[in-house]
Design a protein around this motif. Structure first.
Motif, mmCIF file in Angstrom:
data_model
loop_
_atom_site.group_PDB
_atom_site.id
_atom_site.type_symbol
_atom_site.label_atom_id
_atom_site.label_comp_id
_atom_site.label_asym_id
_atom_site.label_seq_id
_atom_site.Cartn_x
_atom_site.Cartn_y
_atom_site.Cartn_z
ATOM 1 N N ALA A 416 0.823 -1.214 0.000
ATOM 2 C CA ALA A 416 0.000 0.000 0.000
ATOM 3 C C ALA A 416 0.855 1.263 0.000
ATOM 4 O O ALA A 416 0.556 2.238 -0.708
ATOM 5 C CB ALA A 416 -0.938 -0.006 1.205
ATOM 6 N N ARG A 417 1.935 1.272 0.788
ATOM 7 C CA ARG A 417 2.723 2.494 0.947
ATOM 8 C C ARG A 417 3.709 2.722 -0.189
ATOM 9 O O ARG A 417 3.999 3.874 -0.538
ATOM 10 C CB ARG A 417 3.483 2.421 2.277
ATOM 11 N N LEU A 418 4.253 1.629 -0.750
ATOM 12 C CA LEU A 418 5.287 1.769 -1.779
ATOM 13 C C LEU A 418 4.825 1.325 -3.165
ATOM 14 O O LEU A 418 5.587 1.418 -4.126
ATOM 15 C CB LEU A 418 6.532 0.962 -1.383
ATOM 16 N N GLY A 419 3.608 0.830 -3.264
ATOM 17 C CA GLY A 419 3.113 0.385 -4.561
ATOM 18 C C GLY A 419 3.812 -0.866 -5.057
ATOM 19 O O GLY A 419 3.910 -1.098 -6.269
ATOM 20 N N GLY A 457 7.792 9.482 -0.784
ATOM 21 C CA GLY A 457 8.815 9.664 -1.830
ATOM 22 C C GLY A 457 9.585 8.404 -2.141
ATOM 23 O O GLY A 457 10.603 8.463 -2.834
ATOM 24 N N ARG A 458 9.115 7.221 -1.643
ATOM 25 C CA ARG A 458 9.836 5.975 -1.890
ATOM 26 C C ARG A 458 8.960 4.983 -2.631
ATOM 27 O O ARG A 458 8.898 3.817 -2.270
ATOM 28 C CB ARG A 458 10.301 5.357 -0.566
ATOM 29 N N GLY A 459 8.275 5.419 -3.644
ATOM 30 C CA GLY A 459 7.405 4.547 -4.412
ATOM 31 C C GLY A 459 8.179 3.459 -5.115
ATOM 32 O O GLY A 459 9.403 3.431 -5.107
ATOM 33 N N ALA A 460 7.441 2.566 -5.788
ATOM 34 C CA ALA A 460 8.058 1.396 -6.410
ATOM 35 C C ALA A 460 9.110 1.780 -7.434
ATOM 36 O O ALA A 460 10.101 1.086 -7.610
ATOM 37 C CB ALA A 460 6.972 0.526 -7.069
ATOM 38 N N GLY A 461 8.923 2.873 -8.104
ATOM 39 C CA GLY A 461 9.866 3.242 -9.127
ATOM 40 C C GLY A 461 10.873 4.269 -8.684
ATOM 41 O O GLY A 461 11.552 4.876 -9.503
#
Length: 462
Positions: A416-419, A457-461
């Motif tokens: 949920a948080r990082l995708g 600011g730490r999404g999957a990409g």
């Protein structure tokens, strides 16, 4: 007619018997759910090879697996209907899980038709079957978590982890069949095989910890067979191959065979574990029924031959060494002791026979088979010790189940948080566990304790 202590005590024991019969009914639900998981695992593996080979392989196996699964689906629906009835009335949580399972089952005919037309990819078909199986595993997990009896709870914990290990083995068979049938090694599927091997090791280790010694020994012996040796060689071929390297597609049949042998061995253990669960439930029911009969006799003795009050006071305090109490308090203590053995607690798990033996001892302790205060005090002490042991055993079993809950919640939080995908979230937890030399459970708990701003600011990409 005024309410009596005997009525309350005996009704408590009758309710305990009803609870055990209710638990026995849930074991039947666990059994049919496990049967359906096995059937869908077979269908998933055959469907994966069928689609990956462009329909050239596993067509007959896929249809045969589907034919086996369909009547088991019908049997599970019947089990669901039984648990709607008052004798086996399900909880709100259990009914919700059943509803989700039914939704998944209703989508299976359309999925099978699409696979027949070779419409989905092998990966999509594996994912679709795995979602259905995941709902069934969650149902079993809930049934194990709700078991109030330590003996049965311990076996259910072993069952849950055996099913989870078998599910990881089933997914490994499907993914490996896809790799070999396609003739090409891809990095994503290769990593998935590695993860599934690790998942099997974790789950089957916990199965060994909670299983009966005979089942544990037999599983360990099965690891030494030639089929397991061949499976390990084929695993190494997949795990060591370079990305985008060619694979020998003729090995797909060998892979499917040895992976199926492993799953069949796990299935046999699952069948035997269900038999152990049935025996445990029946043994507990018989023990409590004997306890009820002994309790009725004990209460009848107390009613027909009351304890001499003066002697009772003197003997009670000479036994207990405690501070003097009013005579009325003594009578209450004696009645409480009798009620304790009759009512019991939980479902008569480890040490369940203590209450039965001590009840008989209490009736036969004094000349003329008259119960004594000392025997009642001993009875109360033995019952308290039994309850304490049961609580410790239940706590041990529930800790093992709680570990899975925490890890699943941590995975969900990362998704949920990082995708992240589910696989990526698990890999992140495993990497943190290795990097920091901490248990996976500890890492999962720490992840859940982190505030949301840590993940910004730490999404999957990113």
């Amino acid at each position: 007619m005024p309410l009596s202590v005997s009525q309350l005590v005996l009704r408590a024991k009758q309710l305990e018997i009803e609870a055990l019969r209710h638990l026995a009914g849930r074991v039947e639900l666990v059994d049919v759910t496990g049967q359906l998981i096995d059937a869908l695992q077979r269908e998933r593996g055959a469907s994966s090879g069928f689609l990956a080979s462009g329909g050239q392989r596993f067509a007959a196996e896929r249809r045969a697996a589907s034919a086996v699964a369909e009547p088991v689906e019908a049997a599970l629906r019947e089990q669901f209907a039984q648990h709607l009835q008052p004798p086996l009335g399900a909880s709100t949580r259990l009914l919700s899980l059943m509803a989700w399972v039914l939704l998944d089952l209703e989508a299976l005919p359309a999925l099978r038709a699409q696979i027949e037309r070779q419409a989905p990819s092998a990966s999509d078909a594996v994912a679709a079957f795995s979602r259905v199986i995941a709902g069934l595993v969650e149902l079993i997990f809930h049934l194990a978590d709700a078991a109030p009896n330590p003996d049965v709870s311990r076996l259910l914990v072993a069952f849950v982890h055996l099913v989870q290990g078998k599910e990881a083995a089933g997914q490994e068979r499907a993914v490996g069949a896809q790799l070999y049938a396609s003739g090409l090694c891809t990095e994503a599927l290769q990593q998935r095989v590695v993860q599934l091997i690790e998942a099997q090791e974790r789950s089957l280790h916990l199965f060994e910890e909670f299983a009966e010694p005979a089942l544990r020994t037999r599983w360990q012996q099965l690891q030494l067979t030639p089929k397991v040796a061949l499976l390990e060689r084929l695993r190494r071929t997949l795990c060591m191959a370079r990305h985008e390297a060619a694979l020998d597609s003729s090995l797909s049949d060998d892979w499917f065979e040895v992976a199926s042998v492993r799953i069949a061995e796990l299935w046999q253990l699952q069948t035997e574990l269900v038999a152990c669960l049935r025996q445990a439930c029946q043994a507990q029911i018989e023990a409590v029924e004997r306890d009820l009969q002994d309790s009725e006799g004990l209460l009848r003795q107390l009613r027909d031959k009351p304890l001499p009050r003066a002697q009772a006071v003197e003997r009670f305090f000479s036994q207990s060494g405690g501070e003097a109490l009013p005579v009325a308090g003594l009578a209450g203590a004696a009645h409480s002791a009798a009620a304790s053995v009759a009512a019991g607690s939980g479902s008569g798990g480890a040490g369940a026979g203590v209450g039965v033996v001590d009840a008989s001892a209490a009736v036969n302790a004094a000349p003329g088979h008259e119960p004594s205060v000392s025997s009642l005090v001993e009875l109360l002490q033995a019952q308290s010790e039994r309850l304490a042991r049961m609580e410790v055993e239940l706590d041990t079993a529930r800790r093992a189940l709680n570990e899975r809950k925490v890890i699943e919640r941590a995975k969900g939080a990362l998704m949920a948080r990082l995708g992240l995908t589910e696989d990526a979230a698990l890999r992140a937890l495993q990497k943190a566990s290795m990097d920091h030399n901490r248990r996976l459970l500890d890492v999962a708990e720490a992840t859940l304790a982190l505030p949301d701003f840590v993940f910004e600011g730490r999404g999957a990409g990113k």
